[in-house]
Design an enzyme around this catalytic site. Sequence first.
Site, PDB file in Angstrom:
ATOM      1  CG  ASP A  56      -1.821  13.754  -7.653  1.00 37.34           C
ATOM      2  OD1 ASP A  56      -0.235  14.920  -7.524  1.00 37.34           O
ATOM      3  OD2 ASP A  56      -2.344  13.377  -8.932  1.00 37.34           O
ATOM      4  CB  VAL A  57       2.653  17.638  -4.059  1.00 37.82           C
ATOM      5  CG1 VAL A  57       2.087  16.745  -2.922  1.00 37.82           C
ATOM      6  CG2 VAL A  57       3.635  15.583  -4.647  1.00 37.82           C
ATOM      7  CB  SER A  81       8.333   9.834  -5.723  1.00 39.27           C
ATOM      8  OG  SER A  81       9.063   9.019  -7.001  1.00 39.27           O
ATOM      9  CE1 TYR A 151      11.557   6.677  -7.843  1.00 42.63           C
ATOM     10  CE2 TYR A 151      13.188   5.338  -8.697  1.00 42.63           C
ATOM     11  CZ  TYR A 151      12.737   6.401  -7.098  1.00 42.63           C
ATOM     12  OH  TYR A 151      12.969   6.549  -6.358  1.00 42.63           O
TER      13      TYR A 151
HETATM   14  N1  LIG Z   1      13.618   3.277   0.093  1.00 46.19           N
HETATM   15  C1  LIG Z   1      14.404   3.794  -0.489  1.00 46.19           C
HETATM   16  O1  LIG Z   1      15.091   3.418  -0.382  1.00 46.19           O
HETATM   17  C2  LIG Z   1      14.546   4.834  -1.778  1.00 46.19           C
HETATM   18  C3  LIG Z   1      16.325   4.504  -2.780  1.00 46.19           C
HETATM   19  C4  LIG Z   1      16.405   5.964  -3.118  1.00 46.19           C
HETATM   20  C5  LIG Z   1      15.298   6.964  -3.210  1.00 46.19           C
HETATM   21  N2  LIG Z   1      14.090   7.296  -2.228  1.00 46.19           N
HETATM   22  C6  LIG Z   1      12.895   8.108  -2.688  1.00 46.19           C
HETATM   23  O2  LIG Z   1      12.895   8.906  -1.405  1.00 46.19           O
HETATM   24  C7  LIG Z   1      11.434   8.934  -0.849  1.00 46.19           C
HETATM   25  C8  LIG Z   1      10.330   7.852   0.142  1.00 46.19           C
HETATM   26  O3  LIG Z   1      10.480   6.558  -0.351  1.00 46.19           O
HETATM   27  P1  LIG Z   1       9.745   5.998   0.374  1.00 46.19           P
HETATM   28  O4  LIG Z   1      10.639   4.219  -0.023  1.00 46.19           O
HETATM   29  O5  LIG Z   1       9.016   6.261   1.777  1.00 46.19           O
HETATM   30  O6  LIG Z   1       8.334   5.478  -0.574  1.00 46.19           O
HETATM   31  P2  LIG Z   1       6.822   5.499  -0.140  1.00 46.19           P
HETATM   32  O7  LIG Z   1       6.550   4.807  -1.961  1.00 46.19           O
HETATM   33  O8  LIG Z   1       6.703   4.560   0.712  1.00 46.19           O
HETATM   34  O9  LIG Z   1       6.495   6.800  -0.131  1.00 46.19           O
HETATM   35  C9  LIG Z   1       6.624   7.539  -1.376  1.00 46.19           C
HETATM   36  C10 LIG Z   1       5.065   8.696  -0.521  1.00 46.19           C
HETATM   37  O10 LIG Z   1       4.694   9.052  -1.474  1.00 46.19           O
HETATM   38  C11 LIG Z   1       3.409   9.172  -1.943  1.00 46.19           C
HETATM   39  N3  LIG Z   1       3.238   9.330  -2.378  1.00 46.19           N
HETATM   40  C12 LIG Z   1       3.802   9.574  -4.457  1.00 46.19           C
HETATM   41  N4  LIG Z   1       3.230  10.152  -5.124  1.00 46.19           N
HETATM   42  C13 LIG Z   1       2.637  11.441  -4.760  1.00 46.19           C
HETATM   43  C14 LIG Z   1       1.624  12.656  -5.376  1.00 46.19           C
HETATM   44  N5  LIG Z   1       1.644  13.133  -6.293  1.00 46.19           N
HETATM   45  N6  LIG Z   1       0.989  12.947  -4.035  1.00 46.19           N
HETATM   46  C15 LIG Z   1       1.090  13.350  -2.486  1.00 46.19           C
HETATM   47  N7  LIG Z   1       1.710  12.196  -2.490  1.00 46.19           N
HETATM   48  C16 LIG Z   1       2.248  11.583  -2.987  1.00 46.19           C
HETATM   49  C17 LIG Z   1       2.942   8.398  -1.270  1.00 46.19           C
HETATM   50  O11 LIG Z   1       1.692   8.006  -0.580  1.00 46.19           O
HETATM   51  C18 LIG Z   1       4.059   7.861  -0.390  1.00 46.19           C
HETATM   52  O12 LIG Z   1       3.559   8.433   0.764  1.00 46.19           O
HETATM   53  C19 LIG Z   1      10.276   8.937  -2.605  1.00 46.19           C
HETATM   54  O13 LIG Z   1      11.301   9.964  -3.019  1.00 46.19           O
HETATM   55  C20 LIG Z   1      11.968   8.057  -3.294  1.00 46.19           C
HETATM   56  O14 LIG Z   1      12.267   8.173  -5.193  1.00 46.19           O
HETATM   57  C21 LIG Z   1      13.857   5.836  -1.598  1.00 46.19           C
END
Ligand SMILES: NC(=O)c1ccc[n+]([C@@H]2O[C@H](COP(=O)([O-])OP(=O)(O)OC[C@H]3O[C@@H](n4cnc5c(N)ncnc54)[C@H](O)[C@@H]3O)[C@@H](O)[C@H]2O)c1
Length: 334
Positions: A56-57, A81, A151
């Site tokens: 957990d980061v 996240s 968020y």
């Molecule tokens: N997919 C989108 O449309 C989108 C849009 C805007 C921003 N983002 C950003 O891109 C990033 C990735 O998004 P995604 O769509 O792949 O989401 P996702 O939920 O598929 O991936 C996020 C990953 O972070 C890990 N994680 C969360 N909290 C953690 C913690 N405390 N310690 C370790 N690991 C942790 C989760 O387990 C997950 O594997 C995020 O930061 C998100 O905010 C994504």
Amino acid sequence: MNVLLTGSAGFVGSHLTERLLADGHTVTGVDNYISGQPGNTALFVDHPNFKFIQADVSEGIPYKAAAFDGQTLDFVLHFASPASPPHYQQFPIETLMVGAQGTQHALELAHAHGATFLLASTSEVYGDPQVHPQPESYWGHVNPNGLRSCYDEAKRYAEAITFAYHRRHGVDTRVIRIFNTYGPRMRPDDGRVVTNLIVQALAGRPLTVYGDGAQTRSFQYVTDLVDGTVALMDQPESGAVHAPVNLGNPDEYTILEFAQVIRELIDPDLEIIHEALPADDPRQRKPDISRARGLLGWSPQVGLRAGLTRTVESFRQSGSAAAEPAERTPVTAE
Ligand SMILES: NC(=O)c1ccc[n+]([C@@H]2O[C@H](COP(=O)([O-])OP(=O)(O)OC[C@H]3O[C@@H](n4cnc5c(N)ncnc54)[C@H](O)[C@@H]3O)[C@@H](O)[C@H]2O)c1
């Protein structure tokens, strides 16, 4: 290069890992699976240049404990996240913590190793925007205590502390603001509009559109996001690279049009039904990508139909039609 990527088991993280490994880099992924999938780690676990730390980061990044210390570290990419509304609403405190403590731990690691830091921020920092399309200079219109605030405000804080480390410690920092992104390896139950509609259509169920469907979104295919991210990583340090960069596809669709495209691709006979519009749902979202075009020479290459065709195919292959669409919480997608 040696790259540490938080959130490696997530949707975007898995595609970024794939690209960085293909480009010959070493990737150390860190994830606690709060919203990610162990299957995304399994994809790379046999690759000689991939390492994984389950942690957990928000508690810290055990880089030394994992005995990777002593190597140079070139990049820290902070993508951890929860990102879909049902996930961050289920884990609002964890979402705030990973934006706050998690970002600080990732910045500390970059600072200690002289690595470049890149933050995955979001179009949600613009909230329900009153400027359209949204340039990076727009400060946003965010409800600080609404349902999305855990968020939105976490990411706004994450940007603020990123700039503080740059100004105070001289860390080479970069910030991407990601707009709605979709593609293979999204969790079928993650509750984002793309997955919900595809899963409903594959299961032969009516497609649910919230409100009249006139609210707009612009959808970016995941390889375009990865290309833009790598292009920003490749930039030599200069004053220009530190300012946030929007990465998104400016082609704007109403949610109703989007549902109609999915229906055409999967089953033209499906019904579209309407339900009440959730609270705090942004009416419009569209990136102004002038900065990314100028700075990175980047623009999206994959159109909506091509990207959706690939995504639908991957959902079919993984049997995602069997999944239940997430019960919608009172907010809709990134
Ligand atoms: N997919 C989108 O449309 C989108 C849009 C805007 C921003 N983002 C950003 O891109 C990033 C990735 O998004 P995604 O769509 O792949 O989401 P996702 O939920 O598929 O991936 C996020 C990953 O972070 C890990 N994680 C969360 N909290 C953690 C913690 N405390 N310690 C370790 N690991 C942790 C989760 O387990 C997950 O594997 C995020 O930061 C998100 O905010 C994504």
